[in-house]
Design a protein around this motif. Structure first.
Motif, mmCIF file in Angstrom:
data_model
loop_
_atom_site.group_PDB
_atom_site.id
_atom_site.type_symbol
_atom_site.label_atom_id
_atom_site.label_comp_id
_atom_site.label_asym_id
_atom_site.label_seq_id
_atom_site.Cartn_x
_atom_site.Cartn_y
_atom_site.Cartn_z
ATOM 1 N N VAL A 1 13.924 58.741 -59.633
ATOM 2 C CA VAL A 1 14.850 59.788 -59.196
ATOM 3 C C VAL A 1 14.100 61.110 -59.052
ATOM 4 C CG1 VAL A 1 16.947 61.083 -59.755
ATOM 5 C CG2 VAL A 1 16.785 58.650 -60.350
ATOM 6 N N GLY A 2 14.305 61.805 -57.937
ATOM 7 C CA GLY A 2 13.692 63.111 -57.723
ATOM 8 C C GLY A 2 14.720 64.220 -57.834
ATOM 9 N N ASP A 3 14.799 65.056 -56.814
ATOM 10 C CA ASP A 3 15.690 66.216 -56.815
ATOM 11 C C ASP A 3 16.280 66.337 -55.418
ATOM 12 O OD1 ASP A 3 16.844 68.761 -56.810
ATOM 13 O OD2 ASP A 3 14.914 69.812 -56.806
ATOM 14 N N ALA A 4 17.522 65.896 -55.254
ATOM 15 C CA ALA A 4 18.116 65.804 -53.926
ATOM 16 C C ALA A 4 18.129 67.139 -53.194
ATOM 17 C CB ALA A 4 19.540 65.246 -54.037
ATOM 18 N N VAL A 5 18.452 68.227 -53.904
ATOM 19 C CA VAL A 5 18.567 69.533 -53.249
ATOM 20 C C VAL A 5 17.209 70.043 -52.792
ATOM 21 C CG1 VAL A 5 19.293 71.924 -53.558
ATOM 22 C CG2 VAL A 5 20.650 70.075 -54.562
ATOM 23 N N GLY A 6 16.225 70.031 -53.691
ATOM 24 C CA GLY A 6 14.890 70.498 -53.330
ATOM 25 C C GLY A 6 14.232 69.608 -52.296
ATOM 26 N N ASP A 7 14.399 68.293 -52.439
ATOM 27 C CA ASP A 7 13.776 67.363 -51.497
ATOM 28 C C ASP A 7 14.353 67.532 -50.098
ATOM 29 O OD1 ASP A 7 12.259 66.381 -53.560
ATOM 30 O OD2 ASP A 7 13.517 64.624 -53.926
ATOM 31 N N ALA A 8 15.664 67.767 -49.995
ATOM 32 C CA ALA A 8 16.277 67.969 -48.679
ATOM 33 C C ALA A 8 15.742 69.228 -48.009
ATOM 34 C CB ALA A 8 17.798 68.049 -48.823
ATOM 35 N N ALA A 9 15.528 70.282 -48.807
ATOM 36 C CA ALA A 9 15.018 71.537 -48.244
ATOM 37 C C ALA A 9 13.614 71.364 -47.684
ATOM 38 C CB ALA A 9 15.040 72.623 -49.316
ATOM 39 N N ILE A 10 12.759 70.661 -48.419
ATOM 40 C CA ILE A 10 11.388 70.465 -47.958
ATOM 41 C C ILE A 10 11.341 69.507 -46.776
ATOM 42 C CG2 ILE A 10 9.149 69.463 -48.602
ATOM 43 C CD1 ILE A 10 9.645 72.314 -49.636
ATOM 44 N N ALA A 11 12.133 68.442 -46.826
ATOM 45 C CA ALA A 11 12.147 67.483 -45.711
ATOM 46 C C ALA A 11 12.570 68.162 -44.410
ATOM 47 C CB ALA A 11 13.079 66.323 -46.041
ATOM 48 N N GLU A 12 13.601 68.991 -44.459
ATOM 49 C CA GLU A 12 14.047 69.691 -43.256
ATOM 50 C C GLU A 12 12.971 70.641 -42.743
ATOM 51 O OE1 GLU A 12 18.070 71.997 -41.990
ATOM 52 O OE2 GLU A 12 16.851 72.972 -43.532
ATOM 53 N N THR A 13 12.302 71.321 -43.661
ATOM 54 C CA THR A 13 11.234 72.248 -43.258
ATOM 55 C C THR A 13 10.163 71.524 -42.457
ATOM 56 O OG1 THR A 13 11.639 73.656 -45.191
ATOM 57 C CG2 THR A 13 9.490 73.846 -44.127
ATOM 58 N N TYR A 14 9.795 70.314 -42.897
ATOM 59 C CA TYR A 14 8.791 69.540 -42.168
ATOM 60 C C TYR A 14 9.345 69.003 -40.857
ATOM 61 C CZ TYR A 14 4.989 69.658 -45.487
ATOM 62 O OH TYR A 14 3.944 70.077 -46.249
ATOM 63 N N GLU A 15 10.578 68.542 -40.883
ATOM 64 C CA GLU A 15 11.167 68.007 -39.653
ATOM 65 C C GLU A 15 11.220 69.062 -38.549
ATOM 66 O OE1 GLU A 15 14.941 66.592 -40.934
ATOM 67 O OE2 GLU A 15 14.100 64.912 -42.077
ATOM 68 N N LEU A 16 11.424 70.312 -38.941
ATOM 69 C CA LEU A 16 11.483 71.409 -37.979
ATOM 70 C C LEU A 16 10.097 71.962 -37.637
ATOM 71 C CD1 LEU A 16 14.548 73.375 -39.455
ATOM 72 C CD2 LEU A 16 14.502 71.917 -37.411
ATOM 73 N N GLY A 17 9.073 71.479 -38.345
ATOM 74 C CA GLY A 17 7.717 71.963 -38.105
ATOM 75 C C GLY A 17 7.518 73.415 -38.499
ATOM 76 N N ARG A 18 8.243 73.869 -39.527
ATOM 77 C CA ARG A 18 8.217 75.287 -39.884
ATOM 78 C C ARG A 18 7.494 75.537 -41.221
ATOM 79 N NH1 ARG A 18 14.146 77.732 -39.221
ATOM 80 N NH2 ARG A 18 12.953 79.589 -39.841
ATOM 81 N N GLN A 19 6.580 74.637 -41.582
ATOM 82 C CA GLN A 19 5.938 74.739 -42.885
ATOM 83 C C GLN A 19 5.259 76.086 -43.115
ATOM 84 O OE1 GLN A 19 6.000 72.091 -40.579
ATOM 85 N NE2 GLN A 19 4.211 70.887 -41.199
ATOM 86 N N GLU A 20 4.410 76.470 -42.182
ATOM 87 C CA GLU A 20 3.642 77.692 -42.376
ATOM 88 C C GLU A 20 4.534 78.925 -42.276
ATOM 89 O OE1 GLU A 20 0.575 80.238 -43.281
ATOM 90 O OE2 GLU A 20 0.819 78.073 -43.566
ATOM 91 N N GLU A 21 5.484 78.895 -41.398
ATOM 92 C CA GLU A 21 6.419 80.012 -41.260
ATOM 93 C C GLU A 21 7.183 80.243 -42.563
ATOM 94 O OE1 GLU A 21 10.755 80.703 -39.184
ATOM 95 O OE2 GLU A 21 9.358 79.282 -38.264
ATOM 96 N N VAL A 22 7.652 79.168 -43.153
ATOM 97 C CA VAL A 22 8.396 79.275 -44.408
ATOM 98 C C VAL A 22 7.478 79.749 -45.534
ATOM 99 C CG1 VAL A 22 9.585 77.947 -46.186
ATOM 100 C CG2 VAL A 22 10.178 77.633 -43.781
ATOM 101 N N ARG A 23 6.265 79.208 -45.576
ATOM 102 C CA ARG A 23 5.335 79.623 -46.626
ATOM 103 C C ARG A 23 5.090 81.125 -46.564
ATOM 104 N NH1 ARG A 23 0.149 80.653 -48.103
ATOM 105 N NH2 ARG A 23 -0.497 80.888 -45.936
ATOM 106 N N GLN A 24 4.863 81.629 -45.382
ATOM 107 C CA GLN A 24 4.611 83.059 -45.228
ATOM 108 C C GLN A 24 5.853 83.877 -45.593
ATOM 109 O OE1 GLN A 24 1.823 84.665 -44.639
ATOM 110 N NE2 GLN A 24 0.609 82.789 -44.447
ATOM 111 N N ALA A 25 7.028 83.372 -45.232
ATOM 112 C CA ALA A 25 8.261 84.101 -45.525
ATOM 113 C C ALA A 25 8.497 84.230 -47.025
ATOM 114 C CB ALA A 25 9.452 83.408 -44.871
#
Length: 372
Positions: A17-41
Motif C-alpha cells: 500500500v502506498g499513498d493514493a493522494v500523493g501518488d495521484a498528484a505525481i502520476a498526473e504531473t508525469y502524464e502532463l509532462g510538467r515535471q520540471e515546471e512543477v519542480r521549479q514552481a
C-alpha cells in the motif's frame, strides 16, 4: 488500532500500500509532462503561509489543499509542549536522529533497498542527512506546524518525494517485488516511529529521562506529522507505548543485514567523521551508534567496533565544551553527542551548503525508470 492487532496478517498487506493522494498528484504531473515546471514552481515554496504556486496540475493542487489541514485530533497545547523539547535538547535530538533513528531504519533490509536505489540519496548523502536534520528542526521549531511555520510544508514536500520514489523505483528493472512497494505503509510507519519512539529512547540512553508527559507530547507532534505524511491511520497510533510496540514489531519483522543498509550506514558514519573536529573524535560515530542502538542492531549494518579511546584520553581538553573536566558525571557519550549535534548546523551546514539553510525540494525528475 491496539498493539495486539499488529500481526503479520495486518502488516503484510501494508507492504503493498502506498499513498493514493500523493501518488495521484505525481502520476498526473508525469502524464502532463510538467515535471520540471512543477519542480521549479515548488522550489521556493517553504512556509505554511506561502500561497500555492499558480496553475498547478489539478491533482497536485488538491493534494496541497487536503494535506495542509491538521487532523481534528491535533492538540495545539501538546504540540507546543512537545516541540519545546528541541530548545532544551536540540543537539542530543539531532545526534540521536543520526546515530539511532537512521541506522535502525537502514537495518530493515527491504526498506533500505529503495533508499539505496534512489540517486538522490546515494549520490548526495551529505545533503540528504542535512535535509533530514533540517526537517526535524522545522517540525520542532516554534510555530513549525502553525500558519507561518516550515514544518508542515516540509512534510508535504517529503510526502511528494516519497510518491516520486514510488513512481520511479518500482519501475526499475532491478526492483524485487518481494521487497514490497517502494516506500510502502509499513516502512513509512517504521520511519515515523524512528522519530517519535527512537528519539525519546535515545535521549534516555544519553542521560535525559523525559517525564512521561513530555515524552507523550513529543510523540503527539510526530503523530500529527505522520498524518500529514500520509501514514495510514491504522499504523499511526495515539500513544507512545503503542507506538513503541509497533516499532518493535516492525523491527522483528524486517531487521536483517543487507548491502544497501550497510552502504547507507557507512554514509552516516562518513558524515560524522567529516563534521566532527579533530582526531579526538575518531571513534565517536561507531561508538555513539552502538551505544544508542546496541551491538546486535549495529552488527547488522556493519558498524565498526566502538572505540572512544582517543576521545577519552583527550576528554580533559577537547571534550570539555561547557561540561567541566574529564571527571564530570555527564556521560562521555552524551558529551560527544552534544558536540555532534552542535556542529551539524554549524560546521556541517557551512561545509555542505555554504552556510544556507537546507530547503526540502520536490525532485520531480528523481531518476528515469529503467526498462523492465
Amino acid at each position: 488500532m491496539p498493539a495486539a492487532a499488529w500481526t503479520d496478517e495486518v502488516l503484510d498487506p501494508m507492504r503493498e500500500v502506498g499513498d493514493a493522494v500523493g501518488d495521484a498528484a505525481i502520476a498526473e504531473t508525469y502524464e502532463l509532462g510538467r515535471q520540471e515546471e512543477v519542480r521549479q514552481a515548488l522550489l521556493g515554496f517553504g512556509r505554511n503561509s506561502d500561497a500555492l504556486p499558480a496553475d498547478l496540475p489539478p491533482q497536485l493542487q488538491r493534494y496541497f489543499e487536503q494535506s495542509s489541514a491538521l487532523p481534528e485530533w491535533a492538540d495545539r497545547e501538546l504540540i507546543e509542549r512537545g516541540r519545546a523539547l528541541l530548545g532544551r535538547y536540540e543537539t542530543l535530538v539531532v545526534s540521536t536522529l543520526l546515530c539511532a533513528s537512521l541506522p535502525l531504519c537502514y537495518g530493515c533490509a527491504d526498506g533500505a533497498q529503495v533508499l539505496a536505489r534512489s540517486q538522490r540519496l546515494t549520490s548526495g548523502v551529505y545533503r540528504r542527512l542535512m535535509e533530514t536534520s533540517q526537517f526535524v528542526v522545522d517540525v520542532l521549531d516554534h510555530g513549525g506546524l502553525g500558519p507561518g511555520g516550515r514544518g508542515l510544508r516540509s512534510a508535504q514536500k517529503i510526502r511528494l518525494l516519497h510518491a516520486t520514489m514510488r513512481y520511479h523505483v518500482g519501475r526499475q528493472g532491478d526492483w524485487n517485488r518481494a521487497w514490497g512497494l517502494p516506500v510502502n505503509q509499513e516502512d513509512l510507519a517504521g520511519t515515523l516511529m524512528s522519530f517519535s519512539v527512537v528519539i525519546p529512547r535515545g535521549l534516555r540512553r544519553l542521560g535525559v529521562d523525559l517525564p512521561d508527559d513530555d515524552r507523550d507530547a513529543f510523540f503527539h507532534v510526530w503523530r500529527v506529522v505522520g498524518h500529514v505524511l500520509g501514514v495510514d491511520d491504522r499504523l499511526n497510533p495515539a500513544s507512545f507505548d503503542d507506538g513503541a510496540e509497533l516499532f518493535d514489531t516492525i523491527l522483528r519483522r524486517q531487521q536483517k543485514s543487507s548491502e544497501a543498509g550497510t552502504a547507507l550506514t557507512k554514509g552516516v558514519l562518513d558524515f560524522i567523521r567529516e563534521v566532527l573536529p579533530g582526531p579526538a573524535f575518531t571513534g565517536a560515530g561507531p561508538t555513539l551508534v552502538r551505544h544508542l542502538i546496541g551491538d546486535q542492531a549495529a552488527d547488522l549494518v556493519k558498524v565498526p567496533p566502538a572505540d572512544f579511546t582517543k576521545t577519552a584520553l583527550q576528554a580533559g581538553t577537547v571534550l570539555n565544551f561547557g561540561y567541566g573536566k574529564s571527571g564530570d558525571t555527564a556521560p562521555l557519550a552524551a558529551k560527544a553527542a552534544s558536540e555532534l549535534g552542535l556542529v551539524v548546523f554549524k560546521s556541517g551546514l557551512r561545509l555542505t551548503n555554504r552556510g544556507r539553510r537546507y530547503e526540502w525540494q520536490v525532485p520531480i525528475g528523481l531518476t528515469e525508470p529503467q526498462p523492465s
